[in-house]
Design an enzyme around this catalytic site. Structure first.
Site, PDB file in Angstrom:
ATOM      1  N   TYR A 168       7.379 -16.189  -9.195  1.00  0.00           N
ATOM      2  CA  TYR A 168       8.291 -15.594  -8.211  1.00  0.00           C
ATOM      3  C   TYR A 168       9.585 -15.083  -8.857  1.00  0.00           C
ATOM      4  O   TYR A 168      10.033 -13.961  -8.599  1.00  0.00           O
ATOM      5  CB  TYR A 168       8.612 -16.649  -7.151  1.00  0.00           C
ATOM      6  N   ASN A 193      18.555 -19.839  -0.951  1.00  0.00           N
ATOM      7  CA  ASN A 193      17.905 -20.675   0.033  1.00  0.00           C
ATOM      8  C   ASN A 193      18.440 -20.503   1.460  1.00  0.00           C
ATOM      9  O   ASN A 193      19.276 -21.282   1.935  1.00  0.00           O
ATOM     10  CB  ASN A 193      17.947 -22.157  -0.364  1.00  0.00           C
ATOM     11  N   ASP A 228       0.842  -1.199   0.000  1.00  0.00           N
ATOM     12  CA  ASP A 228       0.000   0.000   0.000  1.00  0.00           C
ATOM     13  C   ASP A 228       0.878   1.251   0.000  1.00  0.00           C
ATOM     14  O   ASP A 228       1.662   1.470   0.933  1.00  0.00           O
ATOM     15  CB  ASP A 228      -0.889  -0.021   1.257  1.00  0.00           C
ATOM     16  N   GLU A 263       7.224 -23.498   4.136  1.00  0.00           N
ATOM     17  CA  GLU A 263       8.592 -23.836   4.584  1.00  0.00           C
ATOM     18  C   GLU A 263       9.448 -24.330   3.413  1.00  0.00           C
ATOM     19  O   GLU A 263       8.934 -24.917   2.455  1.00  0.00           O
ATOM     20  CB  GLU A 263       8.560 -24.877   5.706  1.00  0.00           C
ATOM     21  N   GLN A 282      18.125 -34.207  -6.478  1.00  0.00           N
ATOM     22  CA  GLN A 282      18.223 -32.784  -6.831  1.00  0.00           C
ATOM     23  C   GLN A 282      19.194 -32.089  -5.869  1.00  0.00           C
ATOM     24  O   GLN A 282      19.287 -32.495  -4.708  1.00  0.00           O
ATOM     25  CB  GLN A 282      16.850 -32.117  -6.888  1.00  0.00           C
ATOM     26  N   THR A 283      19.918 -31.099  -6.371  1.00  0.00           N
ATOM     27  CA  THR A 283      20.952 -30.467  -5.545  1.00  0.00           C
ATOM     28  C   THR A 283      20.649 -28.997  -5.284  1.00  0.00           C
ATOM     29  O   THR A 283      20.005 -28.329  -6.104  1.00  0.00           O
ATOM     30  CB  THR A 283      22.343 -30.548  -6.232  1.00  0.00           C
TER      31      THR A 283
HETATM   32  N1  GKE Z   1       9.873 -27.260   0.619  1.00  0.00           N
HETATM   33  C1  GKE Z   1      10.149 -28.584   0.589  1.00  0.00           C
HETATM   34  N2  GKE Z   1       9.492 -29.406   1.488  1.00  0.00           N
HETATM   35  N3  GKE Z   1      11.055 -29.047  -0.311  1.00  0.00           N
HETATM   36  C2  GKE Z   1      11.342 -30.360  -0.305  1.00  0.00           C
HETATM   37  C3  GKE Z   1      10.724 -31.269   0.610  1.00  0.00           C
HETATM   38  C4  GKE Z   1       9.758 -30.743   1.539  1.00  0.00           C
HETATM   39  O1  GKE Z   1       9.158 -31.447   2.351  1.00  0.00           O
HETATM   40  N4  GKE Z   1      11.218 -32.511   0.369  1.00  0.00           N
HETATM   41  C5  GKE Z   1      12.102 -32.387  -0.649  1.00  0.00           C
HETATM   42  N5  GKE Z   1      12.170 -31.096  -1.072  1.00  0.00           N
HETATM   43  C6  GKE Z   1      12.962 -30.627  -2.203  1.00  0.00           C
HETATM   44  C7  GKE Z   1      12.128 -29.810  -3.216  1.00  0.00           C
HETATM   45  O2  GKE Z   1      11.362 -30.642  -4.027  1.00  0.00           O
HETATM   46  C8  GKE Z   1      13.255 -29.089  -3.968  1.00  0.00           C
HETATM   47  O3  GKE Z   1      13.740 -29.890  -5.007  1.00  0.00           O
HETATM   48  C9  GKE Z   1      14.342 -28.895  -2.891  1.00  0.00           C
HETATM   49  O4  GKE Z   1      13.959 -29.731  -1.789  1.00  0.00           O
HETATM   50  C10 GKE Z   1      14.416 -27.465  -2.371  1.00  0.00           C
HETATM   51  O5  GKE Z   1      13.113 -27.013  -2.131  1.00  0.00           O
HETATM   52  P1  GKE Z   1      12.846 -25.587  -1.430  1.00  0.00           P
HETATM   53  O6  GKE Z   1      13.779 -25.393  -0.323  1.00  0.00           O
HETATM   54  O7  GKE Z   1      11.389 -25.554  -1.112  1.00  0.00           O
HETATM   55  O8  GKE Z   1      13.066 -24.499  -2.557  1.00  0.00           O
HETATM   56  P2  GKE Z   1      14.046 -24.303  -3.827  1.00  0.00           P
HETATM   57  O9  GKE Z   1      15.426 -24.220  -3.397  1.00  0.00           O
HETATM   58  O10 GKE Z   1      13.703 -25.267  -4.888  1.00  0.00           O
HETATM   59  O11 GKE Z   1      13.503 -22.879  -4.301  1.00  0.00           O
HETATM   60  C11 GKE Z   1      13.532 -21.788  -3.406  1.00  0.00           C
HETATM   61  O12 GKE Z   1      14.703 -21.049  -3.740  1.00  0.00           O
HETATM   62  C12 GKE Z   1      14.852 -19.888  -2.948  1.00  0.00           C
HETATM   63  C13 GKE Z   1      16.119 -19.213  -3.437  1.00  0.00           C
HETATM   64  O13 GKE Z   1      17.180 -20.096  -3.322  1.00  0.00           O
HETATM   65  C14 GKE Z   1      12.284 -20.951  -3.650  1.00  0.00           C
HETATM   66  O14 GKE Z   1      11.162 -21.709  -3.232  1.00  0.00           O
HETATM   67  C15 GKE Z   1      12.356 -19.669  -2.867  1.00  0.00           C
HETATM   68  O15 GKE Z   1      12.211 -19.926  -1.535  1.00  0.00           O
HETATM   69  C16 GKE Z   1      13.660 -18.939  -3.079  1.00  0.00           C
HETATM   70  O16 GKE Z   1      13.653 -18.401  -4.355  1.00  0.00           O
END
Ligand code: GKE
Length: 376
Positions: free
Chosen positions: A154, A183, A62, A196, A225-226
């Protein structure tokens, strides 16, 4: 001596809460913490700060609120955004893009108020998806954001707002600084409810498995996945260093310690002292196959880079979530906390996330300030 006024938008959230505390500890400025959440829902409340809370006083989407909070300020840290882990951003792309209201209004109000320095929290989600197709990823350098193919919703909003920061600096002279967070995790962050990220979710699931006695864990994707995960203390230190620096263009702020999600689970299991049976949820939001932070630029400018090890950070995070779990959860809840859900806006949604009738739901209203455009 009157202290400079420093604004932290998103000050009721995870990173914002830690940043407000750090700025107050420095004792050199008067801190205004701003967040749309009611004060009772803030992750951390610092009574020494001037707190602007709730939809009426703290909604930085706002323009009226932005004008009030930026008035007389010298520095602005703009961390306010509708965000979460993959479970949230994959299911709420429109809401994530509406954070553009916040970035636009905060920049305009800062320009109008004569704010000198403006810090913008961007994200690794701006990076080109075609450069993140392999778990054995080459670490992402800042130039890898172009040609543009960011994370849907995003990522596009963050990339657009980075450009807006740059052009406000070039055209209007406000000193903008932009960090791409990789992250961020740690104590006092989101650990349940659908927003989360993986480190907190994995810690919660291991704690829940231990509490329920059901020694199994649900992992999204196939676990190969890394990612690199940056501990909150490194993040807050990096924000301060980048704000005080001469780094005008976007810069990575992330750890370069690359792990698989399976290895992340290994670390949490080791802390818990248990081994769990792993169930892979292949239809869950997985995001990119591989992502890491190339820290050549931040090292060259600052002679510093995030360095707290994942083992160290997860140990502190696990202990904090375990304490929250003990305080807030009945052991009988453990089973429900062993899985992660998805959310549409703040409404939990079933299964794979898509709800046909969402067309008629008012989730979109969650993306705009109360009374937005009223009188029009
Ligand atoms: N959230 C989540 N919860 N992720 C999980 C889970 C779970 O229970 N189990 C496995 N993963 C895997 C996801 O499928 C993904 O491949 C990896 O962990 C990381 O997921 P994340 O922490 O939710 O998010 P990402 O790193 O993929 O992406 C995030 O990047 C951030 C910047 O680095 C975004 O969601 C934003 O939070 C942000 O842009």
């Amino acid at each position: 001596m009157t202290k400079n006024i420093v604004v932290v938008a998103g000050g009721g959230g995870f990173i914002g809460g830690h940043l407000v505390k750090r700025l107050l500890e420095l004792g050199t400025c008067h801190v205004r913490a701003v967040d749309i959440k009611p004060l009772k829902d803030w992750y951390q409340v610092s009574t020494a700060a001037e707190n602007f809370a709730g939809p009426a006083d703290g909604d930085a989407r706002d323009f009226r609120v932005c004008r009030t909070i930026c008035h007389g300020a010298s520095d602005v840290y703009q961390l306010a955004a509708d965000m979460g882990g993959m479970g949230f951003i994959e299911n709420n792309k429109a809401l994530c893009m509406l954070s553009v209201l916040t970035n636009t209004h905060m920049l305009l109000a800062s320009q109008e108020a004569g704010v000198k320095r403006f810090f913008f929290s961007s994200s690794a989600c701006v990076y080109n998806a075609d450069k993140q197709l392999n778990p054995h990823v080459t670490a992402l350098a800042e130039a890898d954001a172009y040609p543009a193919l960011p994370e849907d919703g995003y990522g596009w909003e963050k990339l657009f707002s980075e450009r807006m920061c740059r052009h406000f600096r070039e055209d209007f002279g406000i000193q903008t600084r932009i960090a791409r967070f990789h992250n961020v995790y740690g104590p006092e962050g989101t650990w349940r409810g659908g927003r989360e990220k993986a480190p907190a979710a994995v810690c919660r699931k291991v704690i829940a498995a231990k509490a329920s006695g059901d020694h199994s864990i649900e992992i999204w994707g196939d676990g190969t996945q890394t990612r690199s995960f940056m501990y909150i203390d490194d993040c807050v230190e990096g924000i301060g260093k980048i704000m005080d620096s001469k780094i005008y263009e976007p810069v990575n702020l992330g750890s370069s310690e690359l792990v698989t999600i399976n290895q992340l689970v290994d670390i949490a299991e080791e802390i818990a002292g248990i081994k769990l049976k792993r169930h892979y949820k292949l239809d869950a939001p997985r995001g990119v196959a591989g992502r890491n932070s190339d820290n050549t630029k931040i090292r060259s400018y600052l002679g510093w880079e995030p360095s707290i090890s994942l083992k160290q950070g997860i140990a502190a995070t696990y202990r904090w979530i375990e304490e929250e779990f003990r305080k807030e959860c009945d052991p009988a809840d453990a089973k429900s906390l062993a899985t992660s859900g998805f959310s549409h806006g703040s409404k939990p949604i079933p299964g794979d996330g898509y709800v046909a009738e969402s067309r008629h739901m008012d989730t979109w209203r969650q993306g705009i300030p109360v009374g937005y455009g009223a009188g029009g």
